[in-house]
Design an enzyme around this catalytic site. Sequence first.
Site, PDB file in Angstrom:
ATOM      1  N   HIS A  27      -1.431   7.360  -2.562  1.00 19.93           N
ATOM      2  CA  HIS A  27      -1.275   6.482  -1.413  1.00 19.93           C
ATOM      3  C   HIS A  27      -1.847   7.125  -0.154  1.00 19.93           C
ATOM      4  O   HIS A  27      -1.375   8.170   0.284  1.00 19.93           O
ATOM      5  CB  HIS A  27       0.215   6.199  -1.229  1.00 19.93           C
ATOM      6  CG  HIS A  27       0.529   5.248  -0.126  1.00 19.93           C
ATOM      7  ND1 HIS A  27       1.373   5.560   0.904  1.00 19.93           N
ATOM      8  CD2 HIS A  27       0.107   3.982   0.094  1.00 19.93           C
ATOM      9  CE1 HIS A  27       1.478   4.524   1.713  1.00 19.93           C
ATOM     10  NE2 HIS A  27       0.715   3.550   1.248  1.00 19.93           N
ATOM     11  N   HIS A  68      -4.737   4.180   9.019  1.00 18.43           N
ATOM     12  CA  HIS A  68      -3.652   3.251   8.715  1.00 18.43           C
ATOM     13  C   HIS A  68      -3.258   2.350   9.880  1.00 18.43           C
ATOM     14  O   HIS A  68      -3.255   1.137   9.761  1.00 18.43           O
ATOM     15  CB  HIS A  68      -2.414   4.016   8.231  1.00 18.43           C
ATOM     16  CG  HIS A  68      -1.253   3.121   7.961  1.00 18.43           C
ATOM     17  ND1 HIS A  68      -0.244   2.906   8.878  1.00 18.43           N
ATOM     18  CD2 HIS A  68      -0.955   2.338   6.898  1.00 18.43           C
ATOM     19  CE1 HIS A  68       0.625   2.046   8.387  1.00 18.43           C
ATOM     20  NE2 HIS A  68       0.226   1.690   7.186  1.00 18.43           N
TER      21      HIS A  68
HETATM   22  O1  G3P Z   1      -1.439  -0.688  -0.405  1.00 19.50           O
HETATM   23  C1  G3P Z   1      -0.114  -0.329  -0.502  1.00 19.50           C
HETATM   24  C2  G3P Z   1       0.448   0.094   0.844  1.00 19.50           C
HETATM   25  O2  G3P Z   1      -0.412   1.042   1.399  1.00 19.50           O
HETATM   26  C3  G3P Z   1       0.614  -1.051   1.801  1.00 19.50           C
HETATM   27  O3  G3P Z   1       1.211  -0.724   2.997  1.00 19.50           O
HETATM   28  O4  G3P Z   1       1.388  -0.001   5.355  1.00 19.50           O
HETATM   29  O5  G3P Z   1       1.206   1.706   3.545  1.00 19.50           O
HETATM   30  O6  G3P Z   1      -0.763   0.332   4.176  1.00 19.50           O
HETATM   31  P1  G3P Z   1       0.733   0.379   4.053  1.00 19.50           P
HETATM   32 MG    MG Z   2      -2.192   1.018   2.658  1.00 19.81          MG
END
Ligand code: G3P
Ligand code: MG
Length: 254
Positions: A27, A68
Amino acid sequence: MRPAQTVAMDLLPVPYAGQRTLFRFAHRGASGHAPENTLAAIRQALRFGVEGIELDVRLVEGVPVLYHGRRLEERTNGHGYISEAAFENLRSLDAGQGQRIPTLREALDLIDRRCRVNLELKGPGTGKAAVRVIRYYVEQRGWAYTDFLLSSFDQHELLAVRQRLPSVPLGLLLCGLPLDHCAQALKLGAESLHLSVDFIDPAIILDAHAHGLKVHVYTVNDTEDAMRLQAMGVDGIFSDFPERFAAMGIPACA
Ligand code: G3P
Ligand code: MG
């Protein structure tokens, strides 16, 4: 549509590990180990041998970069909205431990088809810009469309991609659970639903699979959560610590 009868995740019987494999997406790269969405986080994820890497894509002066949040204060020593930043200025910022905000192309060059790439589109125009980059990597650099998985909370961006690239895999990201989540995904021609760990139960997975959709769950850093999700038949997880689930993964780029 979500079936009326569901079983809460914490009411499941003792899970059985190893029955199904989980596809592990690092992630924002392996962001538990290095600054998120940087080349260092990607390098660490590759060292862990993950099956996929999830990266957040934003546009700065028309260039897709990895970041992000909407504001630079979130993860850099800069200030203001990233969408209003000058590209050259952005590149001088510290994104943590001396890392800079990478371009999407720098990230893809580093990954070099060693695992699948999930690009999460954040912000207007990111779909169209990602299509341009993906086309280049498929047509000029030997990548396949299936090396990519494009996801977004913004269905307009997913539609923009689908209209330009009928064959690139899409994932519909949801932070809650609308009544027609499967129908929404199927309408876009998506292959997967990307759901929050807070909204998962076995019936959701069964229903998605019955509709031919995979389910990938974010953000899973706890091994007990991962085992329960695996027992439910979840296809993949997004984790800041993908190495914790190595035994539950599948061989890279299988
Ligand atoms: O793609 C999964 C997750 O990354 C979605 O939320 O806010 O972490 O980008 P975020
Ligand atoms: Mg994400």
